[in-house]
Design a protein around this motif. Structure first.
Motif, PDB file in Angstrom:
ATOM      1  N   LEU A 176       0.831  -1.209   0.000  1.00  0.00           N
ATOM      2  CA  LEU A 176       0.000   0.000   0.000  1.00  0.00           C
ATOM      3  C   LEU A 176       0.861   1.253   0.000  1.00  0.00           C
ATOM      4  CD1 LEU A 176      -2.801  -1.229   2.397  1.00  0.00           C
ATOM      5  CD2 LEU A 176      -3.162  -0.384   0.068  1.00  0.00           C
ATOM      6  N   ASP A 177       2.016   1.195   0.657  1.00  0.00           N
ATOM      7  CA  ASP A 177       2.949   2.319   0.612  1.00  0.00           C
ATOM      8  C   ASP A 177       3.452   2.535  -0.811  1.00  0.00           C
ATOM      9  OD1 ASP A 177       4.617   4.385   1.579  1.00  0.00           O
ATOM     10  OD2 ASP A 177       6.293   2.991   1.785  1.00  0.00           O
ATOM     11  N   ARG A 178       3.722   1.432  -1.539  1.00  0.00           N
ATOM     12  CA  ARG A 178       4.195   1.544  -2.921  1.00  0.00           C
ATOM     13  C   ARG A 178       3.179   2.233  -3.827  1.00  0.00           C
ATOM     14  NH1 ARG A 178       6.141  -4.016  -2.236  1.00  0.00           N
ATOM     15  NH2 ARG A 178       8.405  -3.998  -2.055  1.00  0.00           N
ATOM     16  N   VAL A 179       1.893   2.033  -3.531  1.00  0.00           N
ATOM     17  CA  VAL A 179       0.875   2.654  -4.379  1.00  0.00           C
ATOM     18  C   VAL A 179       0.384   3.985  -3.786  1.00  0.00           C
ATOM     19  CG1 VAL A 179       0.144   0.434  -5.302  1.00  0.00           C
ATOM     20  CG2 VAL A 179      -1.083   1.393  -3.330  1.00  0.00           C
ATOM     21  N   GLY A 180       1.127   4.510  -2.816  1.00  0.00           N
ATOM     22  CA  GLY A 180       0.849   5.847  -2.293  1.00  0.00           C
ATOM     23  C   GLY A 180      -0.273   5.924  -1.276  1.00  0.00           C
ATOM     24  N   LEU A 181      -0.553   4.831  -0.576  1.00  0.00           N
ATOM     25  CA  LEU A 181      -1.667   4.824   0.374  1.00  0.00           C
ATOM     26  C   LEU A 181      -1.222   4.512   1.796  1.00  0.00           C
ATOM     27  CD1 LEU A 181      -4.456   3.026  -1.690  1.00  0.00           C
ATOM     28  CD2 LEU A 181      -4.238   5.464  -1.215  1.00  0.00           C
ATOM     29  N   ALA A 182       0.007   4.869   2.133  1.00  0.00           N
ATOM     30  CA  ALA A 182       0.523   4.566   3.474  1.00  0.00           C
ATOM     31  C   ALA A 182      -0.321   5.214   4.569  1.00  0.00           C
ATOM     32  CB  ALA A 182       1.975   5.028   3.585  1.00  0.00           C
ATOM     33  N   GLN A 199      -9.577   3.411  -4.166  1.00  0.00           N
ATOM     34  CA  GLN A 199     -10.057   2.027  -4.127  1.00  0.00           C
ATOM     35  C   GLN A 199      -9.377   1.184  -5.205  1.00  0.00           C
ATOM     36  OE1 GLN A 199     -14.357   1.284  -3.457  1.00  0.00           O
ATOM     37  NE2 GLN A 199     -14.547   3.515  -3.377  1.00  0.00           N
ATOM     38  N   GLN A 200      -9.187   1.757  -6.391  1.00  0.00           N
ATOM     39  CA  GLN A 200      -8.534   0.987  -7.443  1.00  0.00           C
ATOM     40  C   GLN A 200      -7.069   0.738  -7.105  1.00  0.00           C
ATOM     41  OE1 GLN A 200      -8.984  -1.334  -9.296  1.00  0.00           O
ATOM     42  NE2 GLN A 200      -9.809  -0.552 -11.226  1.00  0.00           N
ATOM     43  N   ARG A 201      -6.430   1.683  -6.421  1.00  0.00           N
ATOM     44  CA  ARG A 201      -5.041   1.457  -5.994  1.00  0.00           C
ATOM     45  C   ARG A 201      -4.969   0.353  -4.933  1.00  0.00           C
ATOM     46  NH1 ARG A 201      -2.347   6.880  -4.349  1.00  0.00           N
ATOM     47  NH2 ARG A 201      -4.424   7.826  -4.400  1.00  0.00           N
ATOM     48  N   THR A 208      -7.397  10.547 -12.977  1.00  0.00           N
ATOM     49  CA  THR A 208      -7.196   9.460 -12.026  1.00  0.00           C
ATOM     50  C   THR A 208      -6.890   8.160 -12.756  1.00  0.00           C
ATOM     51  OG1 THR A 208      -8.730  10.514 -10.480  1.00  0.00           O
ATOM     52  CG2 THR A 208      -8.238   8.191 -10.113  1.00  0.00           C
ATOM     53  N   GLY A 209      -7.590   7.931 -13.863  1.00  0.00           N
ATOM     54  CA  GLY A 209      -7.341   6.730 -14.657  1.00  0.00           C
ATOM     55  C   GLY A 209      -5.923   6.678 -15.180  1.00  0.00           C
ATOM     56  N   ARG A 210      -5.423   7.814 -15.655  1.00  0.00           N
ATOM     57  CA  ARG A 210      -4.037   7.852 -16.152  1.00  0.00           C
ATOM     58  C   ARG A 210      -3.043   7.573 -15.023  1.00  0.00           C
ATOM     59  NH1 ARG A 210      -6.360  11.920 -19.279  1.00  0.00           N
ATOM     60  NH2 ARG A 210      -5.816  13.551 -17.793  1.00  0.00           N
ATOM     61  N   ALA A 211      -3.318   8.105 -13.840  1.00  0.00           N
ATOM     62  CA  ALA A 211      -2.424   7.867 -12.697  1.00  0.00           C
ATOM     63  C   ALA A 211      -2.422   6.388 -12.314  1.00  0.00           C
ATOM     64  CB  ALA A 211      -2.861   8.728 -11.515  1.00  0.00           C
ATOM     65  N   VAL A 212      -3.589   5.760 -12.338  1.00  0.00           N
ATOM     66  CA  VAL A 212      -3.674   4.338 -12.002  1.00  0.00           C
ATOM     67  C   VAL A 212      -2.924   3.508 -13.043  1.00  0.00           C
ATOM     68  CG1 VAL A 212      -5.277   2.378 -11.901  1.00  0.00           C
ATOM     69  CG2 VAL A 212      -5.764   4.463 -10.621  1.00  0.00           C
ATOM     70  N   LEU A 230       0.756   3.676 -12.611  1.00  0.00           N
ATOM     71  CA  LEU A 230       1.131   2.793 -11.507  1.00  0.00           C
ATOM     72  C   LEU A 230       1.149   1.342 -11.958  1.00  0.00           C
ATOM     73  CD1 LEU A 230       1.652   2.384  -8.471  1.00  0.00           C
ATOM     74  CD2 LEU A 230      -0.823   2.382  -8.151  1.00  0.00           C
ATOM     75  N   LEU A 231       0.169   0.953 -12.759  1.00  0.00           N
ATOM     76  CA  LEU A 231       0.083  -0.424 -13.236  1.00  0.00           C
ATOM     77  C   LEU A 231       1.315  -0.794 -14.063  1.00  0.00           C
ATOM     78  CD1 LEU A 231      -1.894  -2.850 -13.253  1.00  0.00           C
ATOM     79  CD2 LEU A 231      -2.820  -1.955 -15.378  1.00  0.00           C
ATOM     80  N   PHE A 232       1.697   0.070 -14.988  1.00  0.00           N
ATOM     81  CA  PHE A 232       2.864  -0.217 -15.817  1.00  0.00           C
ATOM     82  C   PHE A 232       4.159  -0.142 -15.005  1.00  0.00           C
ATOM     83  CE2 PHE A 232      -0.116   0.560 -19.277  1.00  0.00           C
ATOM     84  CZ  PHE A 232       0.269  -0.405 -20.202  1.00  0.00           C
ATOM     85  N   ASP A 233       4.187   0.724 -13.992  1.00  0.00           N
ATOM     86  CA  ASP A 233       5.372   0.799 -13.135  1.00  0.00           C
ATOM     87  C   ASP A 233       5.543  -0.498 -12.349  1.00  0.00           C
ATOM     88  OD1 ASP A 233       7.535   2.263 -11.613  1.00  0.00           O
ATOM     89  OD2 ASP A 233       6.137   1.862  -9.967  1.00  0.00           O
ATOM     90  N   LEU A 234       4.448  -1.011 -11.800  1.00  0.00           N
ATOM     91  CA  LEU A 234       4.523  -2.267 -11.059  1.00  0.00           C
ATOM     92  C   LEU A 234       4.899  -3.416 -11.987  1.00  0.00           C
ATOM     93  CD1 LEU A 234       1.385  -1.823  -8.785  1.00  0.00           C
ATOM     94  CD2 LEU A 234       3.767  -1.767  -8.050  1.00  0.00           C
ATOM     95  N   ASN A 235       4.362  -3.395 -13.199  1.00  0.00           N
ATOM     96  CA  ASN A 235       4.721  -4.405 -14.203  1.00  0.00           C
ATOM     97  C   ASN A 235       6.220  -4.394 -14.467  1.00  0.00           C
ATOM     98  OD1 ASN A 235       5.279  -4.086 -17.449  1.00  0.00           O
ATOM     99  ND2 ASN A 235       4.394  -6.054 -16.928  1.00  0.00           N
ATOM    100  N   ALA A 236       6.778  -3.201 -14.654  1.00  0.00           N
ATOM    101  CA  ALA A 236       8.205  -3.092 -14.948  1.00  0.00           C
ATOM    102  C   ALA A 236       9.047  -3.505 -13.747  1.00  0.00           C
ATOM    103  CB  ALA A 236       8.532  -1.659 -15.359  1.00  0.00           C
ATOM    104  N   ARG A 237       8.595  -3.165 -12.550  1.00  0.00           N
ATOM    105  CA  ARG A 237       9.380  -3.433 -11.343  1.00  0.00           C
ATOM    106  C   ARG A 237       9.469  -4.929 -11.048  1.00  0.00           C
ATOM    107  NH1 ARG A 237       6.971  -0.472  -6.471  1.00  0.00           N
ATOM    108  NH2 ARG A 237       7.690   1.316  -7.670  1.00  0.00           N
ATOM    109  N   PHE A 238       8.375  -5.643 -11.247  1.00  0.00           N
ATOM    110  CA  PHE A 238       8.336  -7.052 -10.866  1.00  0.00           C
ATOM    111  C   PHE A 238       8.442  -8.001 -12.048  1.00  0.00           C
ATOM    112  CE2 PHE A 238       5.987  -5.032  -7.280  1.00  0.00           C
ATOM    113  CZ  PHE A 238       6.886  -5.366  -6.280  1.00  0.00           C
ATOM    114  N   GLY A 239       8.424  -7.496 -13.278  1.00  0.00           N
ATOM    115  CA  GLY A 239       8.491  -8.371 -14.449  1.00  0.00           C
ATOM    116  C   GLY A 239       7.247  -9.205 -14.638  1.00  0.00           C
ATOM    117  N   THR A 240       6.133  -8.728 -14.094  1.00  0.00           N
ATOM    118  CA  THR A 240       4.861  -9.438 -14.215  1.00  0.00           C
ATOM    119  C   THR A 240       4.282  -9.231 -15.608  1.00  0.00           C
ATOM    120  OG1 THR A 240       4.404  -9.109 -11.870  1.00  0.00           O
ATOM    121  CG2 THR A 240       2.522  -9.590 -13.279  1.00  0.00           C
ATOM    122  N   ALA A 241       3.851 -10.309 -16.246  1.00  0.00           N
ATOM    123  CA  ALA A 241       3.164 -10.176 -17.530  1.00  0.00           C
ATOM    124  C   ALA A 241       1.804  -9.529 -17.285  1.00  0.00           C
ATOM    125  CB  ALA A 241       2.990 -11.538 -18.187  1.00  0.00           C
TER     126      ALA A 241
END
Length: 229
Positions: free
Chosen positions: A134-140, A155-157, A184-188, A191-202
């Motif tokens: 949650l801290d990674r997605v800015g909700l600490a 909620q989507q984060r 808000t959609g662009r920000a989400v 975040l989605l693509f950033d998490l994808n790049a960070r973890f290598g998740t397809a």
């Protein structure tokens, strides 16, 4: 432990997948001979008109819908060899899913919502890991707020954090910004693509937004249950 795909093999493989459903007008071919592969770490955009079979394709990849015929394999597991309990355990360990409607548990805080998949998996410190995500997605500062106390974007984060906290090999996102305003959609999505790049998740992303799909490394179009060339 995550089951890693063998080097050089696709993470997701669909071969001649058909899904036929009954309707008042007769049998409908929702998916009509789908052949598709997704590489580890790839970002794939899935576009097409409403009712074309895009969301059903994601459900088949998640093992939430069983095809009428054909083969579905994810991370080396053939879905036809798994019963419903086996598919549920497989999703828990390998697949994250983000929907347009956030599907948070309203009586649980953000922290509790994100910790749920870790608790089910027997994680040693589910709440600590959930707080980090949650801290990674800015909700600490929103850990102990309930969904009804959060904005749509927040909620989507939370939903993204819940999908990513087990570090799945595959993330399926079905119109994840459909209920959000443009900014808000662009920000989400950032975040989605950033998490994808960070973890290598397809990432497999269903969207009606061509500009959003263009951010993916590859785009396929689905029409009438078929992938168009």
């Amino acid at each position: 432990m995550h089951q890693r795909p063998i080097a050089g093999l696709p993470l997701v493989s669909l071969e001649a997948v058909h899904l036929n459903l009954a309707s008042l007008a007769g049998e409908v071919n929702v998916l009509d001979g789908i052949d598709l592969q997704v590489a580890p770490g790839e970002t794939l955009g899935v576009v097409g008109p409403s009712g074309s079979g895009k969301s059903t394709l994601l459900m088949v990849m998640a093992g939430l819908e069983r095809p009428s015929s054909g083969r579905v394999a994810v991370a080396g597991a053939d879905f036809s060899a798994l019963d419903e309990d086996g598919l549920a355990r497989f999703r828990r360990d390998h697949v994250g899913i983000v929907f347009q409607s956030f599907h948070l548990i309203p009586t649980m805080t953000a922290l509790e919502n994100v910790a749920v998949p870790l608790e089910l998996a027997g994680h040693a410190d589910p709440f600590g890991a959930a707080a980090e995500e949650l801290d990674r997605v800015g909700l600490a500062r929103r850990l102990h707020h309930y969904p009804g106390q959060l904005s749509g974007g927040e909620q989507q984060r939370v939903a993204l954090a819940r999908a990513f906290v087990p570090h799945p090999r595959l993330l399926l996102a079905d119109e994840p910004t459909g209920n959000l305003d443009g900014a808000t959609g662009r920000a989400v999505m950032d975040l989605l693509f950033d998490l994808n790049a960070r973890f290598g998740t397809a990432l497999v992303l269903v969207t009606h937004d061509d500009a959003l799909a263009a951010r993916c490394s590859r785009v396929v179009r689905v029409e009438d249950g078929k992938i168009k060339p």
